[in-house]
Design a protein around this motif. Structure first.
Motif, PDB file in Angstrom:
ATOM      1  N   SER A   1      14.159 -36.411 101.790  1.00  0.00           N
ATOM      2  CA  SER A   1      14.293 -37.884 101.777  1.00  0.00           C
ATOM      3  C   SER A   1      15.128 -38.329 100.581  1.00  0.00           C
ATOM      4  N   THR A   2      16.151 -39.145 100.880  1.00  0.00           N
ATOM      5  CA  THR A   2      16.987 -39.719  99.807  1.00  0.00           C
ATOM      6  C   THR A   2      16.971 -41.229  99.834  1.00  0.00           C
ATOM      7  N   SER A   3      16.440 -41.803 100.946  1.00  0.00           N
ATOM      8  CA  SER A   3      16.410 -43.262 101.038  1.00  0.00           C
ATOM      9  C   SER A   3      15.303 -43.858 100.215  1.00  0.00           C
ATOM     10  N   HIS A   4      14.226 -43.069  99.950  1.00  0.00           N
ATOM     11  CA  HIS A   4      13.107 -43.561  99.133  1.00  0.00           C
ATOM     12  C   HIS A   4      12.850 -42.566  98.002  1.00  0.00           C
ATOM     13  N   PRO A   5      13.645 -42.652  96.993  1.00  0.00           N
ATOM     14  CA  PRO A   5      13.499 -41.705  95.877  1.00  0.00           C
ATOM     15  C   PRO A   5      12.201 -41.914  95.136  1.00  0.00           C
ATOM     16  N   ASN A   6      11.718 -40.826  94.593  1.00  0.00           N
ATOM     17  CA  ASN A   6      10.506 -40.872  93.780  1.00  0.00           C
ATOM     18  C   ASN A   6      10.863 -41.497  92.438  1.00  0.00           C
ATOM     19  N   PRO A   7      10.204 -42.587  92.056  1.00  0.00           N
ATOM     20  CA  PRO A   7      10.548 -43.218  90.777  1.00  0.00           C
ATOM     21  C   PRO A   7      10.355 -42.313  89.594  1.00  0.00           C
ATOM     22  N   GLU A   8       9.413 -41.362  89.724  1.00  0.00           N
ATOM     23  CA  GLU A   8       9.197 -40.479  88.591  1.00  0.00           C
ATOM     24  C   GLU A   8      10.322 -39.469  88.447  1.00  0.00           C
ATOM     25  N   ASN A   9      11.023 -39.197  89.511  1.00  0.00           N
ATOM     26  CA  ASN A   9      12.053 -38.176  89.470  1.00  0.00           C
ATOM     27  C   ASN A   9      13.384 -38.742  89.992  1.00  0.00           C
ATOM     28  N   SER A  10      13.723 -39.930  89.612  1.00  0.00           N
ATOM     29  CA  SER A  10      14.958 -40.556  90.073  1.00  0.00           C
ATOM     30  C   SER A  10      16.185 -39.851  89.551  1.00  0.00           C
ATOM     31  N   ASP A  11      16.042 -39.242  88.421  1.00  0.00           N
ATOM     32  CA  ASP A  11      17.207 -38.573  87.843  1.00  0.00           C
ATOM     33  C   ASP A  11      17.525 -37.281  88.575  1.00  0.00           C
ATOM     34  N   SER A  12      16.485 -36.687  89.087  1.00  0.00           N
ATOM     35  CA  SER A  12      16.730 -35.393  89.742  1.00  0.00           C
ATOM     36  C   SER A  12      16.991 -35.516  91.218  1.00  0.00           C
ATOM     37  N   SER A  13      16.873 -36.727  91.776  1.00  0.00           N
ATOM     38  CA  SER A  13      17.068 -36.882  93.222  1.00  0.00           C
ATOM     39  C   SER A  13      18.503 -36.615  93.605  1.00  0.00           C
ATOM     40  N   SER A  14      19.403 -36.993  92.726  1.00  0.00           N
ATOM     41  CA  SER A  14      20.813 -36.773  93.046  1.00  0.00           C
ATOM     42  C   SER A  14      21.173 -35.300  93.020  1.00  0.00           C
TER      43      SER A  14
ATOM     44  N   LEU B   1       7.198 -27.234  97.513  1.00  0.00           N
ATOM     45  CA  LEU B   1       6.583 -26.701  96.304  1.00  0.00           C
ATOM     46  C   LEU B   1       7.618 -26.397  95.229  1.00  0.00           C
ATOM     47  N   ALA B   2       8.793 -25.948  95.644  1.00  0.00           N
ATOM     48  CA  ALA B   2       9.862 -25.695  94.658  1.00  0.00           C
ATOM     49  C   ALA B   2      10.334 -26.981  94.010  1.00  0.00           C
ATOM     50  N   TRP B   3      10.483 -28.026  94.810  1.00  0.00           N
ATOM     51  CA  TRP B   3      10.896 -29.315  94.231  1.00  0.00           C
ATOM     52  C   TRP B   3       9.830 -29.859  93.298  1.00  0.00           C
ATOM     53  N   LYS B   4       8.578 -29.712  93.708  1.00  0.00           N
ATOM     54  CA  LYS B   4       7.498 -30.228  92.883  1.00  0.00           C
ATOM     55  C   LYS B   4       7.398 -29.493  91.564  1.00  0.00           C
ATOM     56  N   ALA B   5       7.625 -28.211  91.591  1.00  0.00           N
ATOM     57  CA  ALA B   5       7.592 -27.438  90.342  1.00  0.00           C
ATOM     58  C   ALA B   5       8.736 -27.847  89.432  1.00  0.00           C
ATOM     59  N   LYS B   6       9.891 -28.080  89.989  1.00  0.00           N
ATOM     60  CA  LYS B   6      11.035 -28.492  89.182  1.00  0.00           C
ATOM     61  C   LYS B   6      10.810 -29.874  88.583  1.00  0.00           C
ATOM     62  N   ALA B   7      10.227 -30.758  89.368  1.00  0.00           N
ATOM     63  CA  ALA B   7       9.950 -32.112  88.878  1.00  0.00           C
ATOM     64  C   ALA B   7       8.974 -32.076  87.720  1.00  0.00           C
ATOM     65  N   GLN B   8       7.993 -31.226  87.770  1.00  0.00           N
ATOM     66  CA  GLN B   8       7.030 -31.132  86.676  1.00  0.00           C
ATOM     67  C   GLN B   8       7.687 -30.589  85.408  1.00  0.00           C
ATOM     68  N   VAL B   9       8.609 -29.626  85.584  1.00  0.00           N
ATOM     69  CA  VAL B   9       9.298 -29.075  84.411  1.00  0.00           C
ATOM     70  C   VAL B   9      10.180 -30.144  83.763  1.00  0.00           C
TER      71      VAL B   9
ATOM     72  N   ASN C   1      18.778 -27.375 101.124  1.00  0.00           N
ATOM     73  CA  ASN C   1      18.556 -26.015 101.636  1.00  0.00           C
ATOM     74  C   ASN C   1      17.456 -25.280 100.896  1.00  0.00           C
ATOM     75  N   THR C   2      17.141 -25.737  99.679  1.00  0.00           N
ATOM     76  CA  THR C   2      16.146 -25.027  98.876  1.00  0.00           C
ATOM     77  C   THR C   2      14.962 -25.890  98.475  1.00  0.00           C
ATOM     78  N   MET C   3      15.140 -27.210  98.498  1.00  0.00           N
ATOM     79  CA  MET C   3      14.058 -28.074  98.049  1.00  0.00           C
ATOM     80  C   MET C   3      13.995 -29.333  98.910  1.00  0.00           C
ATOM     81  N   ARG C   4      12.837 -29.955  98.889  1.00  0.00           N
ATOM     82  CA  ARG C   4      12.614 -31.253  99.515  1.00  0.00           C
ATOM     83  C   ARG C   4      11.543 -31.972  98.722  1.00  0.00           C
ATOM     84  N   ASN C   5      11.630 -33.313  98.648  1.00  0.00           N
ATOM     85  CA  ASN C   5      10.705 -34.069  97.819  1.00  0.00           C
ATOM     86  C   ASN C   5       9.563 -34.694  98.604  1.00  0.00           C
ATOM     87  N   THR C   6       9.408 -34.327  99.897  1.00  0.00           N
ATOM     88  CA  THR C   6       8.272 -34.800 100.695  1.00  0.00           C
ATOM     89  C   THR C   6       7.586 -33.610 101.355  1.00  0.00           C
TER      90      THR C   6
END
Length: 592
Positions: free
Chosen positions: A10-23, A582-590, A28-33
Motif C-alpha cells: 500500500s502506497t496510498s495510505h502511508p504509515n505516519p510512523e514510517n513516512s520516510d521509508s515508504s518511498s 515481517l521484513a518491512w516491520k523489522a526494518k521500520a523498527q530499526v 518484491n521484498t516488503m509490504r507495509n500491510t
C-alpha cells in the motif's frame, strides 16, 4: 486486478510512523500491510468440505458385516482335526464254569491286549477312548447256564439281558458272558442289545480271544471289515435328512399292472426303522407308481435256468434315467416290473451262478434284484420281483390289475433293509466270520440293534463334527479374504448356534449320551451348512478395495487434486506475503 489490491504494498495510505521509508519500499521484498486471508480461508473451506464429505462417501458404500467368532472357529477346527473325538466305552466279561482261582486282573489285561492287537486304531475318531475291561470269574453264576443258552436265541437274548440287568453291568456296558460247558460245539451269539454269549467247551485262552474279538470287531467296529459303501457317513444329507422314496415301475402296463398297499408298508415295516434312526437323521418316506418304464439293458433267454438272464456287467445300464422319473425328492428311488416277454428275469453273477437274492450294491448306483420288481431307493437300491405267473392273459383286452401280496412285500423289505444297512456301513447278513470262528448276529424288529445304533451314532457324530469344523473353517477364511462381503446377523447367529451345538455334542460324548450327542452334531452340521450357503452370500458379487478405488477415482480424483493443489498454492502465497510484511516491520523498527 481487484484481488491484488489488498495484497500489494500500500502506497496510498502511508504509515505516519514510517513516512520516510515508504518511498523506499520494495514491493518484491516488503509490504507495509498484513496479507489478506480471505482467499486462503475460501480455499481451505473448499478443501475441508471435501475432507468432511469423504466419511459420508465411505459410509454410503459401506458393507454391513456382523462380527463372526473367528478365534472360536479356529480353536474348534484345530481341536477336531488334532484331537479326534473319543467315546467312553465300558467292557465287561463274565466267565462262569472256569477255575475261580484265575486272577481277574490277568484275564482283563489279556483281553485288553488282544483288543489292541485286533483293533489298534484307537486314536481314530469314532472309536472308544480306551479298552479297559472288567472281568468277573464266578463259577456260581447260575442266572445263565449251558442249557438255558442252548435253546432259542431270542429267549437266550432276553435271559442274558435280565441277568445282566439284575446287578452285573447293565446300562451302556458291552458285556460278554462265557459259559464253559461240556459240548464240543462252541456257539457264539451277539444279541440285539449290548451283550453276547459264548457257550461250549472252551479253554481260557480261547475264551479270551473270542471275547476280545467280539469287543473290538463287533461292538466297536460294527462287524464290518472296511467294506462299507463309502468312506463317509451316508446317506444322511447336509441338512440331517434321509428321504426314502419308493417308486413302483410297471415296464409294460399292457401286459399287467401291479400296485401295492404302501400305507401298510409304511406303518408296519418302515416306522420302526424311522424311530430307531431318529437320533441320527430326520427320515421322511414317500412313494409313487409309474407306468411305461422299460429298462435300458438287454437280457437273453437261458434254457438251462428257464429264465431271461442279464449279467452284472449290464447293471450300470439297467436304470433308464430318461424313462424313469424318479426325481420325486432329493433322494429318489423306484421299483420296476418288466414286461411279460422278459419274465422271469434273473441276474447272473460273475462266477456264472444265479444270485440267490438277485441283488448287488454299487457305490454310485445301488441295485438289488428279486425277479421282476425293481426297487430303487435312496441312491439306487433296486429289487426286481417276478410275478408268480409270467403268463399273460391273452383273452383279456384290458391289462390285468394286481396288488402285491403282504408276503411278497415282506420279502422285498428284507432285501431293502439289507441294502440300507450296507449303505450305512453295517453288515447286511446275520453272520460275522472272524479269526476265532463264526458269530451269529441277532436281528431286531426295528432293523438295527442297540449296539449297531451305537456304532452308527459314533460314526455319525464324528462325521458331522468334522464336517461342521471344515465348513466353519472355510467360511471363516472366505469372510476374512473378502472384506467387502455382506455378513448378515442371521449368518452370525447360525455360526454361533452351530458352535454351541458342536460343544454340546462334545460334552454329551464325554458322558456317554450318544443319542443327545448325535442330535446336537446333526444340528451343528446343518447350521454350518446353512451359514455357508446363505442366499445373501451366494447372490452377491464381491470386489476388493482396489476395485472400489478404481471405480470412484475417475470421478473424484481430478477435482480433489485441483482443490488440494489450490490449497497448497494459496498457503505458499500467504507465507511469502506474510514474510514480506515481517521484513518491512523489522526494518521500520530499526529505522525508528
Amino acid at each position: 486486478m481487484a484481488e491484488e489490491i489488498s495484497d500489494s504494498p500500500s502506497t496510498s495510505h502511508p504509515n505516519p510512523e514510517n513516512s520516510d521509508s515508504s518511498s523506499e519500499l520494495d514491493p518484491n521484498t516488503m509490504r507495509n500491510t498484513k496479507p489478506g486471508v480471505k482467499r486462503f480461508f475460501l480455499t481451505l473451506s473448499v478443501l475441508f468440505s471435501f475432507i468432511l464429505g469423504f466419511p459420508l462417501l465411505w459410509k454410503s458404500i459401506e458393507i454391513y458385516r456382523t462380527p463372526l467368532p473367528f478365534p472360536q472357529i479356529e480353536s474348534f477346527s484345530s481341536e477336531i482335526e488334532s484331537n479326534p473325538l473319543q467315546f467312553p466305552c465300558q467292557f465287561q466279561a463274565i466267565f462262569t464254569g472256569f477255575d475261580s482261582r484265575v486272577s481277574h486282573g490277568e484275564v482283563g489285561t489279556a483281553i485288553t491286549r488282544k483288543m489292541y492287537e485286533l483293533n489298534p486304531n484307537v486314536s481314530q475318531c469314532g472309536h472308544c477312548s480306551s479298552y479297559d475291561v472288567t472281568v468277573v470269574v464266578d463259577s456260581s453264576f447260575d442266572c445263565v447256564g449251558n442249557g438255558n443258552l442252548r435253546g432259542s436265541d431270542e429267549d437266550a437274548d432276553e435271559l442274558v439281558k435280565n441277568c445282566l440287568g439284575n446287578g452285573i453291568g447293565g446300562g451302556k456296558v458291552y458285556s460278554v458272558v462265557v459259559v464253559n460247558g461240556e459240548e464240543e460245539d462252541v456257539r457264539t451269539v451277539v444279541g440285539k442289545y449290548r451283550h453276547a454269549w459264548i457257550v461250549g467247551k472252551v479253554s481260557e485262552e480261547e475264551a479270551v480271544w473270542r471275547v476280545a474279538e467280539i469287543f473290538a470287531k463287533v461292538f466297536v467296529n460294527g462287524g464290518n471289515e472296511g467294506s462299507s459303501i463309502r468312506g463317509e457317513f451316508m446317506p444322511v444329507g447336509a441338512d440331517g435328512r434321509i428321504v426314502l422314496s419308493f417308486s413302483l415301475l410297471n415296464a409294460n402296463p399292457q401286459d399287467w399292472i401291479y400296485d401295492w398297499n404302501f400305507q401298510e408298508i409304511d406303518e408296519t415295516l418302515l416306522q420302526p426303522v424311522v424311530e430307531a434312526l431318529q437320533p441320527i437323521a430326520n427320515i421322511t418316506v414317500e412313494s409313487q407308481v409309474l407306468y411305461h418304464t422299460p429298462k435300458s439293458s438287454f437280457s437273453y433267454w437261458d434254457d438251462e435256468h428257464g429264465s431271461h438272464i442279464f449279467s452284472t456287467k449290464d447293471l450300470p445300464f439297467f436304470v433308464n434315467s430318461n424313462e424313469w422319473h424318479l426325481d420325486t425328492s432329493v433322494a429318489a428311488g423306484g421299483r420296476y416290473i418288466p414286461s411279460a416277454k422278459e419274465c422271469p428275469l434273473q441276474m447272473e453273477l460273475p462266477n456264472g451262478d444265479l444270485s440267490k437274492t438277485n441283488g448287488f450294491i454299487s457305490p454310485v448306483i445301488c441295485l438289488t434284484f428279486k425277479s421282476s420288481l425293481l426297487i430303487l431307493y435312496m441312491w439306487g437300491g433296486v429289487v426286481v420281483w417276478n410275478p408268480h405267473s409270467c403268463k399273460k392273459d391273452l383273452e383279456s383286452k384290458d391289462p390285468v390289475r394286481h396288488v402285491i401280496s403282504p408276503q411278497d412285500l415282506q420279502k422285498l423289505f428284507e432285501i431293502l433293509m439289507g441294502q440300507l444297512r450296507q449303505l450305512l456301513g453295517l453288515k447286511s447278513d446275520n453272520l460275522y466270520v472272524g479269526q476265532s470262528g463264526t458269530t451269529i448276529l441277532l436281528g431286531s424288529e426295528r432293523g438295527f440293534t442297540e449296539w449297531e445304533l451305537d456304532v452308527l451314532s459314533r460314526k455319525h457324530i464324528c462325521f458331522n463334527l468334522l464336517s461342521c469344523a471344515t465348513t466353519l473353517g472355510s467360511l471363516s477364511r472366505l469372510v476374512q479374504s473378502l472384506p467387502r462381503m455382506i455378513i448378515k446377523d442371521e449368518i452370525g447367529k447360525q455360526v454361533k448356534f452351530s458352535l454351541e451345538a458342536a460343544k454340546f455334542a462334545q460334552s454329551n460324548v464325554s458322558i456317554g449320551m450318544y443319542g443327545a450327542s448325535a442330535v446336537s452334531s446333526r444340528h451343528s452340521r446343518s447350521l454350518a451348512e446353512d451359514a455357508f450357503f446363505h442366499p445373501s452370500i451366494m447372490s452377491i458379487s464381491y470386489y476388493s478395495f482396489e476395485h472400489c478405488f478404481a471405480i470412484y477415482s475417475p470421478f473424484f480424483l481430478p477435482v480433489s487434486m485441483h482443490v488440494i493443489l489450490a490449497a497448497l498454492r494459496e498457503w505458499k502465497r500467504y507465507k511469502q506475503e506474510n514474510k514480506k510484511y515481517l521484513a518491512w516491520k523489522a526494518k521500520a523498527q530499526v529505522t525508528s
